[in-house]
Design a protein around this motif. Structure first.
Motif, PDB file in Angstrom:
ATOM      1  N   GLN A 145     -57.767 -72.415  35.683  1.00  0.00           N
ATOM      2  CA  GLN A 145     -57.358 -71.166  36.338  1.00  0.00           C
ATOM      3  C   GLN A 145     -56.672 -71.466  37.670  1.00  0.00           C
ATOM      4  O   GLN A 145     -57.191 -72.205  38.490  1.00  0.00           O
ATOM      5  CB  GLN A 145     -58.589 -70.294  36.581  1.00  0.00           C
ATOM      6  CG  GLN A 145     -58.242 -68.874  36.956  1.00  0.00           C
ATOM      7  CD  GLN A 145     -59.493 -68.013  37.117  1.00  0.00           C
ATOM      8  OE1 GLN A 145     -60.130 -68.028  38.150  1.00  0.00           O
ATOM      9  NE2 GLN A 145     -59.830 -67.260  36.090  1.00  0.00           N
ATOM     10  N   GLY A 146     -55.468 -70.902  37.827  1.00  0.00           N
ATOM     11  CA  GLY A 146     -54.745 -71.040  39.087  1.00  0.00           C
ATOM     12  C   GLY A 146     -55.025 -69.805  39.930  1.00  0.00           C
ATOM     13  O   GLY A 146     -56.171 -69.479  40.241  1.00  0.00           O
ATOM     14  N   GLY A 147     -53.963 -69.074  40.262  1.00  0.00           N
ATOM     15  CA  GLY A 147     -54.119 -67.874  41.087  1.00  0.00           C
ATOM     16  C   GLY A 147     -54.538 -66.652  40.297  1.00  0.00           C
ATOM     17  O   GLY A 147     -54.701 -65.563  40.853  1.00  0.00           O
ATOM     18  N   ASN A 148     -54.694 -66.803  38.973  1.00  0.00           N
ATOM     19  CA  ASN A 148     -55.155 -65.710  38.102  1.00  0.00           C
ATOM     20  C   ASN A 148     -54.191 -64.525  38.106  1.00  0.00           C
ATOM     21  O   ASN A 148     -54.623 -63.376  38.001  1.00  0.00           O
ATOM     22  CB  ASN A 148     -56.560 -65.277  38.552  1.00  0.00           C
ATOM     23  CG  ASN A 148     -57.360 -64.688  37.419  1.00  0.00           C
ATOM     24  OD1 ASN A 148     -56.966 -64.804  36.247  1.00  0.00           O
ATOM     25  ND2 ASN A 148     -58.449 -64.028  37.729  1.00  0.00           N
ATOM     26  N   THR A 149     -52.914 -64.785  38.266  1.00  0.00           N
ATOM     27  CA  THR A 149     -51.933 -63.697  38.271  1.00  0.00           C
ATOM     28  C   THR A 149     -51.175 -63.584  36.943  1.00  0.00           C
ATOM     29  O   THR A 149     -50.303 -62.725  36.800  1.00  0.00           O
ATOM     30  CB  THR A 149     -50.875 -63.889  39.384  1.00  0.00           C
ATOM     31  OG1 THR A 149     -50.086 -65.039  39.069  1.00  0.00           O
ATOM     32  CG2 THR A 149     -51.507 -64.071  40.746  1.00  0.00           C
ATOM     33  N   GLY A 150     -51.474 -64.463  36.005  1.00  0.00           N
ATOM     34  CA  GLY A 150     -50.776 -64.451  34.712  1.00  0.00           C
ATOM     35  C   GLY A 150     -50.911 -63.089  34.036  1.00  0.00           C
ATOM     36  O   GLY A 150     -51.902 -62.371  34.254  1.00  0.00           O
ATOM     37  N   LEU A 151     -49.929 -62.747  33.220  1.00  0.00           N
ATOM     38  CA  LEU A 151     -49.881 -61.388  32.666  1.00  0.00           C
ATOM     39  C   LEU A 151     -50.231 -61.319  31.178  1.00  0.00           C
ATOM     40  O   LEU A 151     -50.092 -60.272  30.566  1.00  0.00           O
ATOM     41  CB  LEU A 151     -48.481 -60.796  32.914  1.00  0.00           C
ATOM     42  CG  LEU A 151     -48.127 -60.625  34.406  1.00  0.00           C
ATOM     43  CD1 LEU A 151     -46.650 -60.286  34.586  1.00  0.00           C
ATOM     44  CD2 LEU A 151     -49.000 -59.570  35.065  1.00  0.00           C
ATOM     45  N   VAL A 152     -50.662 -62.463  30.605  1.00  0.00           N
ATOM     46  CA  VAL A 152     -50.988 -62.444  29.171  1.00  0.00           C
ATOM     47  C   VAL A 152     -52.403 -62.945  28.868  1.00  0.00           C
ATOM     48  O   VAL A 152     -52.729 -63.295  27.743  1.00  0.00           O
ATOM     49  CB  VAL A 152     -49.947 -63.259  28.354  1.00  0.00           C
ATOM     50  CG1 VAL A 152     -48.628 -62.524  28.266  1.00  0.00           C
ATOM     51  CG2 VAL A 152     -49.752 -64.661  28.943  1.00  0.00           C
ATOM     52  N   GLY A 153     -53.230 -62.979  29.900  1.00  0.00           N
ATOM     53  CA  GLY A 153     -54.649 -63.318  29.693  1.00  0.00           C
ATOM     54  C   GLY A 153     -54.940 -64.804  29.533  1.00  0.00           C
ATOM     55  O   GLY A 153     -56.051 -65.167  29.112  1.00  0.00           O
ATOM     56  N   GLY A 154     -54.007 -65.692  29.888  1.00  0.00           N
ATOM     57  CA  GLY A 154     -54.230 -67.133  29.713  1.00  0.00           C
ATOM     58  C   GLY A 154     -55.302 -67.696  30.625  1.00  0.00           C
ATOM     59  O   GLY A 154     -55.966 -68.680  30.285  1.00  0.00           O
TER      60      GLY A 154
END
Ligand code: FAD
Ligand code: MLT
Ligand code: ZN
Length: 410
Positions: free
Chosen positions: A17-26
């Motif tokens: 997990q990086g900044g948790n800003t991804g938009l597809v739930g990765g």
């Protein structure tokens, strides 16, 4: 890396997990995966001001890297609305596009090297920071855009351009989508090498930014808006070119109204109108998000067709995106999640997209939400080969399982 050896021996799954800003739930665990936060790996290792090569740990926040570089008259080759939270490692893992692809290309070109921890705990050092290196397969490319399913990116080497000396931003209103397209071809021809971004937003996107975020649109009353950025080294030369283009666009009726800013503060305020659409949408209700790559001429047809299909069952159907890269962001909002609305949207959007043999995910990836739709954009053989790579690099399936690829052959 000790953690991976430990997890591999015990068959424990890991979700980087990086900044948790991804938009597809990765970046979100599905069952009992251990979350591996990269936030503490946030050190800049080196910067070479002759080559422009930055080497940093994966958990560095994009905006912090930009600020660090700007103090030395350089800049990051990528920029996106989530810059204040997203990590460079997450950007690479998703092959994030954003607002500067038109000028600096994608991370597949600007990332020069990576250090990656593999599922068995071994460290793959592909960090050699060379612009040219044809010794064998380019392994780092496997990890760019792999969404944490093939390895954990720990260090990134990236080629950064010099900070442009003169930046102008024009925010223009166009009477129709065909004028948005014609403005693009005109400015490409007339601005040439100084054009650094061409973004478009429809009127509905702007209305959401105005009503939910209280941002003011300086050019109201147009069905479409475009943001044109120029970045160059000579302000007088760039302004002359831009003025020439604007005169042509206004007199030929491509543009109804507009404003141009050159001051940093005002540039940021204008960019906010585009960058904060994502945030405005979340205030509008439940959001169904689509991120499509398609020929620019067809870009807005999907929005109008979807709007017509959904009628009053959707609250808002909006379109905006990176027109210069042929990337549409289609977003549909509703008061709350509705399964029947989802059924009206999918597979319609994917089938519509597949008829042009284009991509159902231009830049956001597939993550958890879209992995089952990969076949709309990739042939069976390609998916099968991807599954073989996954099995080879992660035989126990402990690295971000349930993401990016469907579990079995299609
Ligand atoms: P996360 O969300 O934490 O993770 C994303 C994926 O990468 C997950 O699968 C995760 O497991 C994996 N991952 C994270 N770090 C690592 C690592 N070190 N090693 C291996 N895998 C890792 N995207 C665009 O392409 N263009 C845009 O213009 C854009 N704008 C955005 C604007 C907003 C307001 C928001 C909220 C999102 C936007 N995005 C955009 C989405 C984009 O993918 C992310 O913002 C960003 O690239 C993800 O970085 P992150 O650090 O938040 O990663
Ligand atoms: C953008 O370009 O604003 C991002 O990709 C985020 C989004 O699509 O909402
Ligand atoms: Zn985008």
């Amino acid at each position: 890396m000790f953690l991976f050896r430990y997890c591999s021996e015990r068959n424990l799954a890991v979700n980087p997990q990086g900044g948790n800003t991804g938009l597809v739930g990765g970046s979100v665990p599905v069952f009992d995966e251990i979350i591996l936060s990269m936030a503490l790996m946030n050190q800049i290792i080196s910067f070479n001001s002759v080559s422009g090569i930055l080497i940093c740990q994966a958990g560095c926040i994009l905006e912090n890297l930009s600020q660090y570089l700007e103090s030395m008259d350089f800049t990051m080759p990528l920029d996106l609305g989530a810059k204040g939270s997203c990590h460079i490692g997450g950007n690479v893992a998703t092959n994030a596009g954003g607002l500067r692809v038109l000028r600096y290309g994608s991370l597949r070109g600007t990332v020069l090297g990576l250090e990656v921890v593999l599922a068995d705990g071994s460290i793959l050092n592909c960090l050699a920071s060379l612009q040219k290196d044809n010794t064998g397969y380019d392994l780092k490319q496997l990890f760019i855009g792999s969404e944490g399913t093939l390895g954990v990116i720990t260090t990134v080497s990236i080629l950064c351009p010099q900070k442009p000396k003169a930046v102008n931003l024009a925010f223009l209103g166009c009477p129709g989508f065909s004028q948005v397209l014609e403005t693009f071809t005109t400015c490409r021809g007339m601005l040439g090498e100084i054009l650094s971004a061409y973004e478009f937003m429809d009127d509905k996107s702007m209305k959401l930014v105005e009503s939910h975020l209280k941002l003011s649109n300086p050019v109201t009353g147009s069905p479409f808006y475009v943001l044109i950025e120029t970045s160059g080294s000579n302000s007088a030369h760039d302004e002359e070119k831009l003025n020439h283009f604007l005169e042509q666009a206004m007199t030929s009726g491509l543009v109804m109204d507009g404003t141009v800013v050159t001051e940093d503060k005002r540039i940021k305020a204008l960019w906010a109108l585009r960058e904060r659409i994502t945030e405005a949408l979340t205030h509008d209700g439940y959001v169904y998000k689509y991120d499509i790559s398609l020929p620019v001429k067809r870009l807005y047809d999907l929005v109008t067709d979807t709007r017509e299909r959904l009628g009053r069952s959707a609250k808002n159907v909006v379109g905006y995106g990176h027109l210069g890269d042929g990337n549409l962001h289609l977003n549909i909002t509703a008061e709350s999640y509705s399964h029947s609305l989802l059924e009206a949207i999918e597979p319609f959007v994917y089938e519509w997209t597949a008829q042009y043999q284009v991509s159902i995910s231009a830049e956001h990836g597939l993550g958890f939400k879209k992995k089952h739709y990969i076949h709309y954009s990739k042939p069976r053989e390609a998916v099968h080969l991807m599954q073989k790579f996954k099995a080879m690099l992660d035989p126990k399936g402990i690295l971000n399982p349930y993401k990016t690829l469907p579990a079995s052959s299609l």
